[in-house]
Design a protein around this motif. Structure first.
Motif, PDB file in Angstrom:
ATOM      1  N   PRO A 117       0.783  -1.230   0.000  1.00 39.40           N
ATOM      2  CA  PRO A 117       0.000   0.000   0.000  1.00 39.40           C
ATOM      3  C   PRO A 117       0.816   1.282   0.000  1.00 39.40           C
ATOM      4  N   LEU A 118       2.099   1.202   0.320  1.00 41.60           N
ATOM      5  CA  LEU A 118       2.921   2.414   0.371  1.00 41.60           C
ATOM      6  C   LEU A 118       3.539   2.755  -0.977  1.00 41.60           C
ATOM      7  N   ARG A 119       3.480   1.812  -1.920  1.00 46.95           N
ATOM      8  CA  ARG A 119       3.934   2.090  -3.289  1.00 46.95           C
ATOM      9  C   ARG A 119       3.034   3.165  -3.901  1.00 46.95           C
ATOM     10  N   ASN A 120       3.650   4.151  -4.573  1.00 42.56           N
ATOM     11  CA  ASN A 120       2.842   5.248  -5.087  1.00 42.56           C
ATOM     12  C   ASN A 120       2.885   5.337  -6.608  1.00 42.56           C
ATOM     13  N   TYR A 173      20.153  -5.887  -3.717  1.00 43.18           N
ATOM     14  CA  TYR A 173      18.740  -5.523  -3.797  1.00 43.18           C
ATOM     15  C   TYR A 173      17.886  -6.780  -3.748  1.00 43.18           C
ATOM     16  N   ARG A 174      16.649  -6.611  -3.271  1.00 45.22           N
ATOM     17  CA  ARG A 174      15.704  -7.723  -3.223  1.00 45.22           C
ATOM     18  C   ARG A 174      14.407  -7.317  -3.904  1.00 45.22           C
ATOM     19  N   LEU A 175      13.672  -8.307  -4.392  1.00 45.01           N
ATOM     20  CA  LEU A 175      12.337  -8.043  -4.896  1.00 45.01           C
ATOM     21  C   LEU A 175      11.483  -7.528  -3.744  1.00 45.01           C
ATOM     22  N   ASN A 176      10.670  -6.513  -4.004  1.00 48.62           N
ATOM     23  CA  ASN A 176       9.778  -6.042  -2.938  1.00 48.62           C
ATOM     24  C   ASN A 176       8.310  -6.343  -3.236  1.00 48.62           C
ATOM     25  N   GLY A 177       8.010  -6.888  -4.428  1.00 52.22           N
ATOM     26  CA  GLY A 177       6.654  -7.309  -4.759  1.00 52.22           C
ATOM     27  C   GLY A 177       5.690  -6.193  -5.103  1.00 52.22           C
ATOM     28  N   ALA A 178       6.169  -4.960  -5.213  1.00 56.77           N
ATOM     29  CA  ALA A 178       5.266  -3.816  -5.368  1.00 56.77           C
ATOM     30  C   ALA A 178       4.814  -3.582  -6.799  1.00 56.77           C
ATOM     31  N   VAL A 179       5.725  -3.746  -7.762  1.00 60.71           N
ATOM     32  CA  VAL A 179       5.406  -3.472  -9.169  1.00 60.71           C
ATOM     33  C   VAL A 179       6.125  -4.483 -10.052  1.00 60.71           C
ATOM     34  N   TYR A 180       5.403  -5.015 -11.025  1.00 66.68           N
ATOM     35  CA  TYR A 180       5.999  -5.843 -12.066  1.00 66.68           C
ATOM     36  C   TYR A 180       5.463  -5.328 -13.403  1.00 66.68           C
ATOM     37  N   VAL A 181       6.330  -5.241 -14.387  1.00 67.01           N
ATOM     38  CA  VAL A 181       5.914  -4.896 -15.746  1.00 67.01           C
ATOM     39  C   VAL A 181       6.419  -5.994 -16.664  1.00 67.01           C
ATOM     40  N   VAL A 182       5.523  -6.567 -17.464  1.00 63.91           N
ATOM     41  CA  VAL A 182       5.907  -7.713 -18.290  1.00 63.91           C
ATOM     42  C   VAL A 182       5.228  -7.632 -19.649  1.00 63.91           C
ATOM     43  N   ARG A 183       5.909  -8.102 -20.664  1.00 60.25           N
ATOM     44  CA  ARG A 183       5.283  -8.262 -21.978  1.00 60.25           C
ATOM     45  C   ARG A 183       4.270  -9.389 -21.886  1.00 60.25           C
ATOM     46  N   THR A 184       3.063  -9.135 -22.339  1.00 60.69           N
ATOM     47  CA  THR A 184       2.026 -10.154 -22.199  1.00 60.69           C
ATOM     48  C   THR A 184       2.349 -11.403 -23.006  1.00 60.69           C
ATOM     49  N   ASP A 185       2.942 -11.250 -24.175  1.00 55.52           N
ATOM     50  CA  ASP A 185       3.246 -12.444 -24.963  1.00 55.52           C
ATOM     51  C   ASP A 185       4.293 -13.305 -24.264  1.00 55.52           C
ATOM     52  N   CYS A 186       5.231 -12.667 -23.565  1.00 52.25           N
ATOM     53  CA  CYS A 186       6.240 -13.408 -22.802  1.00 52.25           C
ATOM     54  C   CYS A 186       5.586 -14.138 -21.628  1.00 52.25           C
ATOM     55  N   LEU A 187       4.683 -13.448 -20.938  1.00 52.97           N
ATOM     56  CA  LEU A 187       3.973 -14.053 -19.813  1.00 52.97           C
ATOM     57  C   LEU A 187       3.174 -15.267 -20.252  1.00 52.97           C
ATOM     58  N   MET A 204      13.093   1.105  -5.727  1.00 52.39           N
ATOM     59  CA  MET A 204      12.201   1.858  -4.852  1.00 52.39           C
ATOM     60  C   MET A 204      12.851   2.062  -3.490  1.00 52.39           C
ATOM     61  N   PRO A 205      12.468   3.093  -2.766  1.00 56.85           N
ATOM     62  CA  PRO A 205      12.980   3.263  -1.400  1.00 56.85           C
ATOM     63  C   PRO A 205      12.466   2.160  -0.487  1.00 56.85           C
ATOM     64  N   ARG A 206      13.267   1.788   0.492  1.00 55.70           N
ATOM     65  CA  ARG A 206      12.821   0.778   1.461  1.00 55.70           C
ATOM     66  C   ARG A 206      11.570   1.250   2.195  1.00 55.70           C
ATOM     67  N   ALA A 207      11.453   2.555   2.414  1.00 61.16           N
ATOM     68  CA  ALA A 207      10.325   3.090   3.178  1.00 61.16           C
ATOM     69  C   ALA A 207       8.985   2.842   2.494  1.00 61.16           C
ATOM     70  N   ARG A 208       8.998   2.616   1.169  1.00 57.23           N
ATOM     71  CA  ARG A 208       7.753   2.365   0.453  1.00 57.23           C
ATOM     72  C   ARG A 208       7.660   0.909  -0.010  1.00 57.23           C
ATOM     73  N   SER A 209       8.522   0.065   0.503  1.00 60.36           N
ATOM     74  CA  SER A 209       8.608  -1.314   0.027  1.00 60.36           C
ATOM     75  C   SER A 209       8.011  -2.334   0.989  1.00 60.36           C
ATOM     76  N   LEU A 210       7.305  -1.879   1.995  1.00 59.81           N
ATOM     77  CA  LEU A 210       6.740  -2.806   2.979  1.00 59.81           C
ATOM     78  C   LEU A 210       5.632  -3.641   2.362  1.00 59.81           C
ATOM     79  N   ASP A 211       5.692  -4.950   2.584  1.00 55.37           N
ATOM     80  CA  ASP A 211       4.676  -5.882   2.108  1.00 55.37           C
ATOM     81  C   ASP A 211       3.836  -6.334   3.301  1.00 55.37           C
ATOM     82  N   VAL A 212       2.519  -6.156   3.201  1.00 51.11           N
ATOM     83  CA  VAL A 212       1.633  -6.513   4.308  1.00 51.11           C
ATOM     84  C   VAL A 212       1.335  -8.004   4.250  1.00 51.11           C
ATOM     85  N   ASP A 213       1.905  -8.737   5.198  1.00 44.71           N
ATOM     86  CA  ASP A 213       1.710 -10.173   5.263  1.00 44.71           C
ATOM     87  C   ASP A 213       1.125 -10.595   6.608  1.00 44.71           C
ATOM     88  N   GLU A 214       1.493  -9.865   7.660  1.00 45.95           N
ATOM     89  CA  GLU A 214       1.039 -10.175   9.004  1.00 45.95           C
ATOM     90  C   GLU A 214       0.524  -8.907   9.676  1.00 45.95           C
TER      91      GLU A 214
END
Length: 231
Positions: free
Chosen positions: A116-119, A178-192, A208-218
């Motif tokens: 939710p913090l991704r803008n 760096y690690r994946l943060n799960g916030a945004v993915y962009v992919v070619r549909t034909d590749c997908l 992205m900044p770490r401050a906006r990379s929080l993933d809500v899991d718990e």
């Protein structure tokens, strides 16, 4: 520069969640968690079609509140609402639903409601990397890790800590990681569709900044998000 063609933004949101029940509709700072992602997708102004795909009536009802702004509330098939359904399968189903409706998306942007913090700027930045960075398949949002992975190990028998770099180097002496943060993915549909996967060996990164990379899991993640938004 890559031609993104028609863009489809997909926000996948299941009704079930084991560690934080009903998390996609829990009120975060006054509005359901999923609304933060829907509104940032709209604010990004990508000239895209935006689809919320869900098995849950309450989530779909929330999505329909944005129909006047072009958001599509799509009820996914029951077989894609199980714990075993992959994100890629859900996305491919969304693409096929769009094609059946007469649209031909060339680029898919995945926005998970648990970020939710991704803008809007983060969304546009990932798409810019896709367009300008010579990316052939997928762009993933990442953030810098808190500590070097050389400081990460395992615990063996007798509580023995193993695999840690004991050289005594300072954190700043290591190369940035760096690690994946799960916030945004962009992919070619034909590749997908052809590979059945978001991930390839030719991925590019949008930082992205770490401050906006929080993933809500718990529940603790939810409380941290509330604190950051309120602060």
């Amino acid at each position: 520069m890559a031609d993104t063609g028609e863009i489809l933004v997909v926000i996948p949101a299941r009704g079930g969640s084991k560690r934080l029940p009903r998390k996609n509709v829990l009120p975060l700072a006054g509005k359901p968690l999923i609304c933060w992602t829907i509104e940032e997708a709209l604010d990004a102004k990508l000239n895209a079609r935006i689809m919320v795909t869900s098995d849950d009536d309450e989530i779909l009802a929330i999505a329909r509140q944005y129909e006047s702004e072009g958001v599509i509330a799509y009820q996914r098939p029951d077989k894609l609402a199980t714990d075993n359904a992959s994100t890629a399968d859900v996305l491919i189903d969304a693409v096929k639903a769009e094609q059946a409706a007469g649209h031909d998306p060339k680029t898919l942007v995945l926005l998970q409601p648990t970020s939710p913090l991704r803008n809007a700027d983060d969304i546009r930045a990932a798409l810019d990397v896709f367009r300008e960075g010579g990316c052939e398949d997928t762009v993933v949002a990442v953030c810098e890790v808190d500590h070097p992975t050389a400081w990460v190990g395992t615990i063996g028998d007798a509580s023995r800590l193993e695999g840690i770099d004991l050289s005594g180097k300072r954190s700043q002496d290591y190369r940035k990681e760096y690690r994946l943060n799960g916030a945004v993915y962009v992919v070619r549909t034909d590749c997908l569709v052809s590979s059945g996967s978001l991930f390839t060996e030719r991925m590019c990164a949008s930082v992205m900044p770490r401050a906006r990379s929080l993933d809500v899991d718990e529940a603790v993640d939810f409380r941290i998000c509330e604190s950051l938004i309120g602060g």
